[in-house]
Design an enzyme around this catalytic site. Sequence first.
Site, PDB file in Angstrom:
ATOM      1  N   GLY A  28       0.837  -1.186   0.000  1.00 49.26           N
ATOM      2  CA  GLY A  28       0.000   0.000   0.000  1.00 49.26           C
ATOM      3  C   GLY A  28       0.871   1.234   0.000  1.00 49.26           C
ATOM      4  O   GLY A  28       2.090   1.149   0.212  1.00 49.26           O
ATOM      5  N   TYR A  29       0.256   2.386  -0.226  1.00 44.67           N
ATOM      6  CA  TYR A  29       0.992   3.643  -0.348  1.00 44.67           C
ATOM      7  C   TYR A  29       0.553   4.633   0.722  1.00 44.67           C
ATOM      8  O   TYR A  29      -0.627   4.953   0.831  1.00 44.67           O
ATOM      9  CB  TYR A  29       0.798   4.236  -1.748  1.00 44.67           C
ATOM     10  CG  TYR A  29       1.553   3.440  -2.772  1.00 44.67           C
ATOM     11  CD1 TYR A  29       2.842   3.793  -3.129  1.00 44.67           C
ATOM     12  CD2 TYR A  29       1.003   2.298  -3.331  1.00 44.67           C
ATOM     13  CE1 TYR A  29       3.555   3.032  -4.039  1.00 44.67           C
ATOM     14  CE2 TYR A  29       1.712   1.530  -4.234  1.00 44.67           C
ATOM     15  CZ  TYR A  29       2.989   1.904  -4.583  1.00 44.67           C
ATOM     16  OH  TYR A  29       3.707   1.153  -5.469  1.00 44.67           O
ATOM     17  N   LEU A  30       1.532   5.109   1.493  1.00 47.59           N
ATOM     18  CA  LEU A  30       1.291   6.185   2.450  1.00 47.59           C
ATOM     19  C   LEU A  30       1.256   7.523   1.731  1.00 47.59           C
ATOM     20  O   LEU A  30       0.594   8.455   2.164  1.00 47.59           O
ATOM     21  CB  LEU A  30       2.376   6.183   3.529  1.00 47.59           C
ATOM     22  CG  LEU A  30       2.362   4.942   4.427  1.00 47.59           C
ATOM     23  CD1 LEU A  30       3.669   4.800   5.176  1.00 47.59           C
ATOM     24  CD2 LEU A  30       1.184   5.002   5.378  1.00 47.59           C
ATOM     25  N   GLU A  82      -3.295   5.069   1.666  1.00 50.24           N
ATOM     26  CA  GLU A  82      -4.293   5.558   0.722  1.00 50.24           C
ATOM     27  C   GLU A  82      -5.141   4.375   0.251  1.00 50.24           C
ATOM     28  O   GLU A  82      -4.678   3.235   0.274  1.00 50.24           O
ATOM     29  CB  GLU A  82      -3.595   6.214  -0.472  1.00 50.24           C
ATOM     30  CG  GLU A  82      -2.792   7.447  -0.100  1.00 50.24           C
ATOM     31  CD  GLU A  82      -2.012   8.025  -1.275  1.00 50.24           C
ATOM     32  OE1 GLU A  82      -2.182   7.571  -2.416  1.00 50.24           O
ATOM     33  OE2 GLU A  82      -1.233   8.959  -1.029  1.00 50.24           O
TER      34      GLU A  82
END
Length: 155
Positions: A28-30, A82
């Site tokens: 996942g992407y912060l 996100e």
Amino acid sequence: MAQEIERKFLVKGDFKREAFKATRITQGYLCSVPERTVRVRVKGEKGFITIKGIGNESGASRFEWEKEIPVAEVRDLLKICEPGIIDKTRYLVKAGEFTFEVDEFYGENEGLTVAEVELPDENAAFEHPSWLGEEVTGDKRYYNSMLMKHPFKTW
């Protein structure tokens, strides 16, 4: 920071019989802005946090920093990422003197398979296996950070 130089291709044929390793990856992407992406990932039994800078004009080269962190911390960080998780299996396939990382995607990106090869410089010659398709280096649609926002199934 280390410089990452890689070229990316679609996959058009059977590569799995040539693979010497397969690892499930969930990430996942912060942060997914083009100037910097901050990714957390569970890769097999290990956890990682990675920061990538913006790519150069060709899209083949950019800064990358990665550090191993405990899987439990990655799982906690995934809760605040996100929206959109990337789920894939990465196959390692040797071709000539280089190893291709071939990602077969699941979920909203099912049907997409891409191969990347890391090179010592952008113009390095490398063997093109028969299953290697169209080059998509620099095409932002194929960045994992973009596939999270605009999955392959929505194209």
